[in-house]
Design a protein around this motif. Structure first.
Motif, PDB file in Angstrom:
ATOM      1  N   THR A 118       0.844  -1.188   0.000  1.00 14.56           N
ATOM      2  CA  THR A 118       0.000   0.000   0.000  1.00 14.56           C
ATOM      3  C   THR A 118       0.882   1.241   0.000  1.00 14.56           C
ATOM      4  OG1 THR A 118      -1.639  -1.212   1.277  1.00 14.56           O
ATOM      5  CG2 THR A 118      -1.817   1.197   1.297  1.00 14.56           C
ATOM      6  N   LEU A 119       0.523   2.211  -0.845  1.00 14.52           N
ATOM      7  CA  LEU A 119       1.283   3.463  -0.873  1.00 14.52           C
ATOM      8  C   LEU A 119       0.580   4.515  -0.031  1.00 14.52           C
ATOM      9  CD1 LEU A 119       2.071   3.756  -4.692  1.00 14.52           C
ATOM     10  CD2 LEU A 119       3.328   2.501  -2.932  1.00 14.52           C
ATOM     11  N   VAL A 120       1.365   5.453   0.489  1.00 16.97           N
ATOM     12  CA  VAL A 120       0.821   6.513   1.344  1.00 16.97           C
ATOM     13  C   VAL A 120       1.165   7.876   0.742  1.00 16.97           C
ATOM     14  CG1 VAL A 120       0.901   7.556   3.651  1.00 16.97           C
ATOM     15  CG2 VAL A 120       1.189   5.076   3.398  1.00 16.97           C
ATOM     16  N   LEU A 121       0.179   8.759   0.701  1.00 10.48           N
ATOM     17  CA  LEU A 121       0.428  10.157   0.302  1.00 10.48           C
ATOM     18  C   LEU A 121      -0.265  11.035   1.335  1.00 10.48           C
ATOM     19  CD1 LEU A 121       1.157  12.395  -1.880  1.00 10.48           C
ATOM     20  CD2 LEU A 121      -1.137  12.019  -2.776  1.00 10.48           C
ATOM     21  N   GLN A 122       0.485  11.943   1.940  1.00  6.88           N
ATOM     22  CA  GLN A 122      -0.110  12.761   3.000  1.00  6.88           C
ATOM     23  C   GLN A 122      -0.347  14.196   2.540  1.00  6.88           C
ATOM     24  OE1 GLN A 122       0.927  11.981   7.175  1.00  6.88           O
ATOM     25  NE2 GLN A 122       2.816  11.076   6.418  1.00  6.88           N
ATOM     26  N   GLN A 123      -1.330  14.813   3.204  1.00  3.19           N
ATOM     27  CA  GLN A 123      -1.641  16.217   3.019  1.00  3.19           C
ATOM     28  C   GLN A 123      -0.363  17.055   3.148  1.00  3.19           C
ATOM     29  OE1 GLN A 123      -4.339  17.251   6.136  1.00  3.19           O
ATOM     30  NE2 GLN A 123      -5.549  18.579   4.842  1.00  3.19           N
ATOM     31  N   GLU A 177       2.262   0.393   5.298  1.00  5.23           N
ATOM     32  CA  GLU A 177       0.925   0.568   4.742  1.00  5.23           C
ATOM     33  C   GLU A 177       0.109   1.652   5.429  1.00  5.23           C
ATOM     34  OE1 GLU A 177       2.235  -2.199   6.144  1.00  5.23           O
ATOM     35  OE2 GLU A 177       0.703  -3.460   7.088  1.00  5.23           O
ATOM     36  N   ASP A 178       0.653   2.275   6.433  1.00  8.02           N
ATOM     37  CA  ASP A 178      -0.033   3.372   7.120  1.00  8.02           C
ATOM     38  C   ASP A 178       1.053   4.288   7.669  1.00  8.02           C
ATOM     39  OD1 ASP A 178      -2.882   4.024   8.635  1.00  8.02           O
ATOM     40  OD2 ASP A 178      -1.143   4.597   9.835  1.00  8.02           O
ATOM     41  N   PRO A 179       0.798   5.613   7.694  1.00  6.13           N
ATOM     42  CA  PRO A 179       1.876   6.506   8.142  1.00  6.13           C
ATOM     43  C   PRO A 179       2.245   6.363   9.628  1.00  6.13           C
ATOM     44  CG  PRO A 179      -0.141   7.750   7.665  1.00  6.13           C
ATOM     45  CD  PRO A 179      -0.357   6.366   7.175  1.00  6.13           C
ATOM     46  N   LEU A 233      -0.859   7.810  -7.998  1.00  6.17           N
ATOM     47  CA  LEU A 233      -1.612   8.165  -6.780  1.00  6.17           C
ATOM     48  C   LEU A 233      -1.760   9.685  -6.675  1.00  6.17           C
ATOM     49  CD1 LEU A 233      -2.882   7.714  -3.972  1.00  6.17           C
ATOM     50  CD2 LEU A 233      -0.578   7.417  -3.044  1.00  6.17           C
ATOM     51  N   ILE A 289      -4.253  10.848  -9.225  1.00  2.00           N
ATOM     52  CA  ILE A 289      -5.632  10.460  -8.870  1.00  2.00           C
ATOM     53  C   ILE A 289      -6.168  11.371  -7.754  1.00  2.00           C
ATOM     54  CG2 ILE A 289      -6.989   8.629  -7.741  1.00  2.00           C
ATOM     55  CD1 ILE A 289      -5.147   6.600  -9.316  1.00  2.00           C
ATOM     56  N   VAL A 290      -5.319  11.650  -6.767  1.00  2.00           N
ATOM     57  CA  VAL A 290      -5.764  12.523  -5.666  1.00  2.00           C
ATOM     58  C   VAL A 290      -6.032  13.928  -6.208  1.00  2.00           C
ATOM     59  CG1 VAL A 290      -5.103  13.580  -3.461  1.00  2.00           C
ATOM     60  CG2 VAL A 290      -4.627  11.158  -3.862  1.00  2.00           C
ATOM     61  N   PHE A 330      -9.377   2.758  -9.900  1.00  2.00           N
ATOM     62  CA  PHE A 330      -8.777   3.474 -11.032  1.00  2.00           C
ATOM     63  C   PHE A 330      -7.936   2.479 -11.822  1.00  2.00           C
ATOM     64  CE2 PHE A 330      -9.532   6.348  -7.547  1.00  2.00           C
ATOM     65  CZ  PHE A 330     -10.182   7.414  -8.151  1.00  2.00           C
ATOM     66  N   ASP A 357      -5.840   0.557  -9.316  1.00  2.00           N
ATOM     67  CA  ASP A 357      -5.444   1.099  -8.009  1.00  2.00           C
ATOM     68  C   ASP A 357      -6.707   1.402  -7.223  1.00  2.00           C
ATOM     69  OD1 ASP A 357      -2.713   1.210  -8.756  1.00  2.00           O
ATOM     70  OD2 ASP A 357      -3.008   3.165  -9.720  1.00  2.00           O
ATOM     71  N   VAL A 379      -7.843   3.668  -4.416  1.00  2.00           N
ATOM     72  CA  VAL A 379      -7.325   4.836  -3.689  1.00  2.00           C
ATOM     73  C   VAL A 379      -8.374   5.334  -2.692  1.00  2.00           C
ATOM     74  CG1 VAL A 379      -6.494   7.220  -3.883  1.00  2.00           C
ATOM     75  CG2 VAL A 379      -5.804   5.512  -5.586  1.00  2.00           C
ATOM     76  N   LYS A 412      -5.124  14.440   6.928  1.00  2.07           N
ATOM     77  CA  LYS A 412      -5.624  13.595   5.843  1.00  2.07           C
ATOM     78  C   LYS A 412      -4.489  12.892   5.140  1.00  2.07           C
ATOM     79  CE  LYS A 412      -9.676  15.953   4.119  1.00  2.07           C
ATOM     80  NZ  LYS A 412     -10.147  16.888   3.126  1.00  2.07           N
ATOM     81  N   TYR A 413      -4.782  11.684   4.677  1.00  2.00           N
ATOM     82  CA  TYR A 413      -3.819  11.006   3.805  1.00  2.00           C
ATOM     83  C   TYR A 413      -4.561  10.046   2.885  1.00  2.00           C
ATOM     84  CZ  TYR A 413      -3.958   7.395   7.540  1.00  2.00           C
ATOM     85  OH  TYR A 413      -4.340   6.472   8.474  1.00  2.00           O
ATOM     86  N   TRP A 414      -3.877   9.630   1.845  1.00  2.00           N
ATOM     87  CA  TRP A 414      -4.486   8.756   0.855  1.00  2.00           C
ATOM     88  C   TRP A 414      -3.661   7.494   0.715  1.00  2.00           C
ATOM     89  CZ3 TRP A 414      -4.159  13.948   0.790  1.00  2.00           C
ATOM     90  CH2 TRP A 414      -5.380  14.658   0.727  1.00  2.00           C
ATOM     91  N   LEU A 415      -4.363   6.366   0.585  1.00  2.00           N
ATOM     92  CA  LEU A 415      -3.684   5.080   0.448  1.00  2.00           C
ATOM     93  C   LEU A 415      -4.020   4.491  -0.916  1.00  2.00           C
ATOM     94  CD1 LEU A 415      -4.561   3.559   3.953  1.00  2.00           C
ATOM     95  CD2 LEU A 415      -2.476   4.781   3.281  1.00  2.00           C
ATOM     96  N   SER A 416      -3.029   3.900  -1.555  1.00  5.15           N
ATOM     97  CA  SER A 416      -3.259   3.265  -2.847  1.00  5.15           C
ATOM     98  C   SER A 416      -2.815   1.809  -2.783  1.00  5.15           C
ATOM     99  CB  SER A 416      -2.451   3.990  -3.929  1.00  5.15           C
ATOM    100  OG  SER A 416      -2.410   3.202  -5.098  1.00  5.15           O
ATOM    101  N   LYS A 417      -3.729   0.929  -3.161  1.00  2.56           N
ATOM    102  CA  LYS A 417      -3.413  -0.503  -3.105  1.00  2.56           C
ATOM    103  C   LYS A 417      -3.858  -1.161  -4.399  1.00  2.56           C
ATOM    104  CE  LYS A 417      -3.772  -4.365   0.031  1.00  2.56           C
ATOM    105  NZ  LYS A 417      -2.478  -4.795  -0.483  1.00  2.56           N
ATOM    106  N   PRO A 418      -3.034  -2.073  -4.927  1.00  3.76           N
ATOM    107  CA  PRO A 418      -3.448  -2.734  -6.170  1.00  3.76           C
ATOM    108  C   PRO A 418      -4.682  -3.608  -5.930  1.00  3.76           C
ATOM    109  CG  PRO A 418      -1.132  -3.182  -5.670  1.00  3.76           C
ATOM    110  CD  PRO A 418      -1.727  -2.545  -4.465  1.00  3.76           C
TER     111      PRO A 418
END
Ligand code: SF4
Ligand code: SF4
Lengths: 862, 57, 75
Positions: A104-109, A119-121, A267, A270-271, B11, B26, B28, B37-43
């Motif tokens: 799982t990838l993470v992208l934060q504000q 998988e989680d920050p 990611l 998409i965000v 997606f 993905d 998301v 806030k944060y976003w998670l992406s998983k296949p």
């Protein structure tokens, strides 16, 4: 309100010490540090306010949200099962690829530099392929990976394949017990999984991974042609098999890393297109997406690319492929070309110097929330911090030309402004270093960050040239490469750059503990106070030692026993690393591995062997006291001493006072210093230098302490320096024992400068007076101190500049002192996240004021 | 049975992506906790059975 | 004197109801989770003089207290 230093008479005139910033007169000593942070932008202010610190203390995480993730262990196990029968190096590459493809990838504000390793920050990954004991410890904790049953099953699966199982076979049960308890020796890497590395970032930034893949493909083509040559010659032809596998593994790893970075690009896009409502952030997310699409696949075109590409490389090398502490890099020189493109030429990713400072702050905050899935021992010994992260700046280029640049300054300004405990910074000090940069170094130190720590540029550079002569393939560091060095962890220089960097802690790192050895020397090698077992060879009943030399030699025997054992453990680990723990990604970005088709765990071009004696000064001061009171003056007998020690000095207070008041290290005392110089050079360094390690070079001591000076102190009974059982050890490799340096700062420098032979590095902690450093004369005094330090050829120095009043206020109301940072030893920590006793050991360090005599010696111009 | 394909958080992986596989996407998701806030992406696969977070596209 | 030789001090007691494992003063061993460390001995200055607990489930002593050590009281 604020304390101002008392005036002194110097060179016939009265010198006053008004504060450099008059506004500080209104700030009470107790809250100074809460008033120093000034994040450069609103964004970094927000990022710091919401930073997900993962500080550990006493082996536990300070923040209750922090916990272990399961994805990494799940996917590496899945790949290991599926790849049975394939060459081991390929299996390692497939393991990395499976993690990168499925995690799982993470992208934060608010982030600009993106990417995380779990998988989680709030999570961090675990490494069952290393040490199952370390994972077992997590399973028994409140922050176990979930589902726990699955994690337990995975750990069980790895038991027989783990580095621990492989390494343990070559030691007796007694040897393992001696090492695992961490009292005379640090536990070996195969039992803890602890590691460190200097990734060759430069190839990623300069070439990009697509080019590395091309190189590997060409190598394979060439190899196939060589194998097809007629007539067949097995003596050279068969060598290609292993090399082809290594290159193939590199390609698998690099392709996976590119795809993973590009998943991040998707990611962000998409965000931007589906979640983000703020138009400015939307645009920024699209820029982030563009960057991650480009790097690390392609060469960096500007500074934003460089920060991002470096971060991805860091995550793979230090957290995803394998755990490794450290943040080793020569950051200013690495980034300078991209700084020039973006700031000076403005030809790509144009930005201002202030924008760069913001990038530096954002990078520091990424490190501040980086979680390390390290074993309990290492969660205990860096209290108040996430892990050890140290980057290097300053120093010189070939010909001893100043290497400082505006990028160096941006790194320092960012550190000063944002105030985070990590990453720590090392500044390589050379007389040619520009004053503008040295002033920024001073400002960070004066503001109490505890970093930069300072290393002697010439000592470090010449040392790497010395090691290069032992290179196994006669390809050690060149002059140019020797100038491009950074610290691998807290203290030890290693080559940075495209080739020959430090790849595993099997080469250097790990500790031994002279204080505990001193204790067991006085009990025939038996540990009566902690473990109740024989910890070393039988070196005889000390009451029969007729001369001091017999005691000296008994110590040597204990020390030689321990040091050979720990280096053997490291080299056995290295053997198995090269067979089962290959690092195809790291290999792909090292020019040597690429050229030769040899994995990074196997190839050694530049030897860099070292080990860390910690608590040397307790042992050294003990020898001095014994020599004086038992052998020279004959005031006491050895039998009396042994009895008093076994009673922890109870009932022997007068005697303890005599031992406590015997001459101590750090006072420029000829009697003590002669013995201690010999101790460092003949035993601590001399015995270690007799060893030849995996890389063919000698192993040299790097005296330091981390938090182990407290841990080992707590496992060490009373010692003849007057210490009680359990009291802390000395807090730095060559630092005077806390509170015993009574002759001022220049006496410390003079003592320390006497030790020169057979050393790689030695940590010197000094505590500076806050009112003097914050006065108008602060920089001049410090600069003259540093110049004297440089001329005395001392390897290292680092400073605490924090008042006792502020530390005591923080002990009373921790919640009000979140920004109070202290230098523990080799790392800085948030003061309120350190256990009370550790805090007390820092308060107990002597604060060095500069008297007229000191200033005279330093030739300070006021 | 609802599948990821019909979910607004799905997606599809573009065909020119290095990790493209037919039917791969993905997932998301947006998350928020006390620290932001944060976003998670998983296949995921378009024919995977939907999960609790499913939201009709 | 031995660290484990005195009955009032840490000793083996198979099947004890008060094992070090659940004692306030016991903390984990740095390397092997099946072992532990006793931190009950403290100096006036706050230093902790530890003893190794080779079997956290089978050892005990008269100073046993149920609980968990706060990180502030650790070394
Ligand atoms: S996994 Fe759940 S949230 Fe994600 S795409 Fe599928 S149904 Fe939607
Ligand atoms: S106080 Fe006694 S019971 Fe508690 S950990 Fe120590 S030895 Fe064990």
């Amino acid at each position: 309100m604020s304390t101002v230093a008392a005036s002194i008479k110097y060179n016939g005139k009265v010198v006053d010490f008004p504060l450099a910033n008059p506004a500080e007169n209104e700030i009470a000593d107790e809250v100074l540090h809460e008033n120093l942070a000034r994040p450069t932008t609103e964004r970094t202010k927000r990022l710091k306010a919401r930073c997900r610190w993962k500080h550990a203390a006493a082996g536990e995480f300070v923040d209750a949200e922090v916990r272990a993730g399961i994805e990494r262990m799940r996917y590496i196990t899945e790949a290991h099962k599926a790849s049975a029968g394939q060459p081991e190096v390929i299996r390692r590459a497939l393991g990395l690829a499976n993690i990168l493809n499925k995690s799982t990838l993470v992208l934060q504000q608010d982030e600009f530099i993106i990417g995380y390793h779990a998988e989680d920050p709030e999570m961090f990954p675990l490494y069952p392929e290393l040490a199952y004991m370390a994972v077992q410890d997590y399973l028994m904790s409140d922050y176990s990976p979930q589902p726990k049953d699955e994690a337990a099953e995975i750990n069980e699966y790895w038991k027989k394949y783990s580095m621990q199982a492989k390494g343990e076979r070559y030691f007796t049960q007694e040897e393992l017990l001696q090492m695992y308890q961490v009292s005379t020796m640090e536990a070996p890497g195969f039992a803890t999984g602890y590691n460190s590395i200097s990734p060759p970032y430069e190839t990623v930034l300069q070439d990009g991974l697509l080019k590395r893949i091309e190189s590997a493909k060409e190598k394979i083509e060439h190899a196939k042609k060589e194998m097809q040559k007629i007539p067949w010659n097995a003596t050279t032809g068969l060598d290609w098999i292993a090399r082809i596998d290594v290159w193939k593994a590199m390609i698998i790893a690099d392709e996976a890393v590119i795809n993973w970075a590009r998943r991040h690009a998707r990611l962000a896009k998409i965000v931007a297109e589906n979640f983000e409502t703020n138009p400015a952030r939307k645009e920024e997310l699209l820029e982030i997406a563009e960057i991650s699409q480009r790097v690390p696949a392609e060469p960096c075109k500007g500074l934003k690319d460089a920060f991002q590409s470096k971060w991805y490389t860091y995550l793979i090398c230090h957290a995803i492929d394998r755990y490794a502490s450290g943040y080793a890099q020569k950051e200013d020189e690495m980034l300078e070309p991209y700084y020039n493109i973006s700031v000076k030429e403005k030809s790509f990713q144009p930005m201002t110097h202030t924008d760069v400072v913001e990038m530096v702050e954002m990078e520091r905050l990424k490190i501040s929330e980086h979680g390390a899935g390290k074993s309990r021992a290492y969660r205990e010994i860096f209290p108040g911090s996430n892990d050890l992260f140290i980057l290097t700046i300053g120093g010189t280029k070939p010909g001893y030309v100043d290497a400082c640049s505006d990028m160096t300054d941006a790194i320092l300004e960012g550190a000063r402004n944002i105030r985070t405990t990590e990453p720590s910074i090392v500044f390589r000090w050379h007389p040619v270093g520009r004053e503008k940069t040295k002033r920024l170094v001073f400002e960070c130190i004066r503001d109490g960050l505890g970093y930069p720590s300072i290393k002697h540029d010439v000592i470090g550079t010449e040392q790497l040239k010395y090691y290069s002569q032992f290179s196994k393939n006669s390809n050690g560091a060149t002059d140019e490469e020797a100038h491009y060095w950074g610290l691998v962890l807290c203290m030890s220089p290693g080559v940075c750059g495209r080739r020959k960097t430090h790849k595993t802690r099997s080469e250097g790192g790990g500790s031994i503990f002279p204080a505990k050895m001193m204790e067991i020397v006085l009990a025939d090698g038996f540990d009566w106070s902690y473990s109740g077992m024989q910890l070393g060879p039988h070196t005889g009943d000390p009451t029969t030692f007729k001369t001091f030399e017999l005691l000296w030699e008994a110590f040597r025997t204990q020390y030689a026993y321990a040091i050979s054992k720990v280096i053997r453990a490291k080299d056995i680990m290295r053997y198995f690393e090269s067979k089962f723990l290959q690092m195809p990604f790291v290999s792909s970005i090292d020019d040597g591995c690429m050229e030769l088709g040899v994995d990074a765990m196997e190839l050694s071009e530049q030897p860099n062997g070292w080990h860390n004696p910690i608590t040397t000064v307790v042992a050294a001061n003990s020898l001095v006291a014994v020599k004086k009171l038992i052998y020279d003056e004959k005031k006491y007998t050895m039998a009396q001493l042994v009895t008093a020690l076994h009673a922890n000095w109870h009932g022997y207070e007068d005697m303890r006072q005599d031992f406590l008041n015997a001459p101590k290290w750090g006072n420029d005392d000829d009697y003590a210093d002669a013995i201690i110089k010999d101790f460092y050079e003949d035993i601590i360094g001399g015995e270690m230098a007799k060893i030849t390690n995996y890389s063919g070079g000698p192993v040299l001591p790097v005296g330091q302490a981390v938090g182990l000076y407290m841990e080992i102190g707590s496992r060490t009974g009373p010692t003849p320096d007057g210490r009680f059982g359990g009291d802390a050890g000395d807090d730095g490799g060559i630092s005077p024992y806390m509170g015993t340096d009574k002759k001022g700062p220049t006496a410390v420098l003079k003592s320390v400068s006497k030790v020169q032979k057979n050393q790689k590095a030695n940590l010197l902690n000094q505590r500076l007076s806050v009112p003097i450093m914050r006065s108008v004369h602060g920089f001049n005094i410090w600069k003259s101190y540093m110049d004297a330090w440089e001329q005395l050829n001392i390897d290292h120095v680092q400073f605490n500049c924090v008042s006792t009043a502020e530390m005591k206020a923080a002990q009373k109301e921790p919640e009000k002192h979140q920004d109070l940072i202290v230098r523990v030893s080799g790392f800085s920590a948030r003061f309120v996240d350190i256990p009370t006793y550790g805090q007390n050991t820092i308060i107990a360090r002597n604060e060095q004021a500069f008297g007229a005599d000191d200033l005279q010696y330093l030739n300070t111009q006021l | 049975m609802t599948t990821c394909k019909n979910c607004s958080f799905y997606f599809a992986v573009p065909e020119d992506a290095g990790d493209f596989e037919a039917g791969k996407g993905d997932c998301v998701l947006e998350r928020e906790d006390a620290k932001g806030k944060y976003w998670l992406s998983k296949p995921t696969k378009n024919d995977s059975a939907s999960c609790k977070a499913f939201k009709k596209a | 004197m031995s660290a484990t030789g005195n009955e009032k001090m840490m000793h083996a007691e198979p099947g004890t109801k008060k094992p070090c494992q659940i004692c306030k003063w016991q903390i984990a061993d740095p390397t092997n989770p099946l072992r532990g460390q006793c931190t009950v001995n403290r100096n006036t200055l706050g230093g902790v003089w530890k003893r190794w607990v080779t079997d956290v489930n089978g050892m005990t002593c008269a100073k046993h207290e149920v609980g968990k050590l706060s990180f502030r009281e650790h070394v």
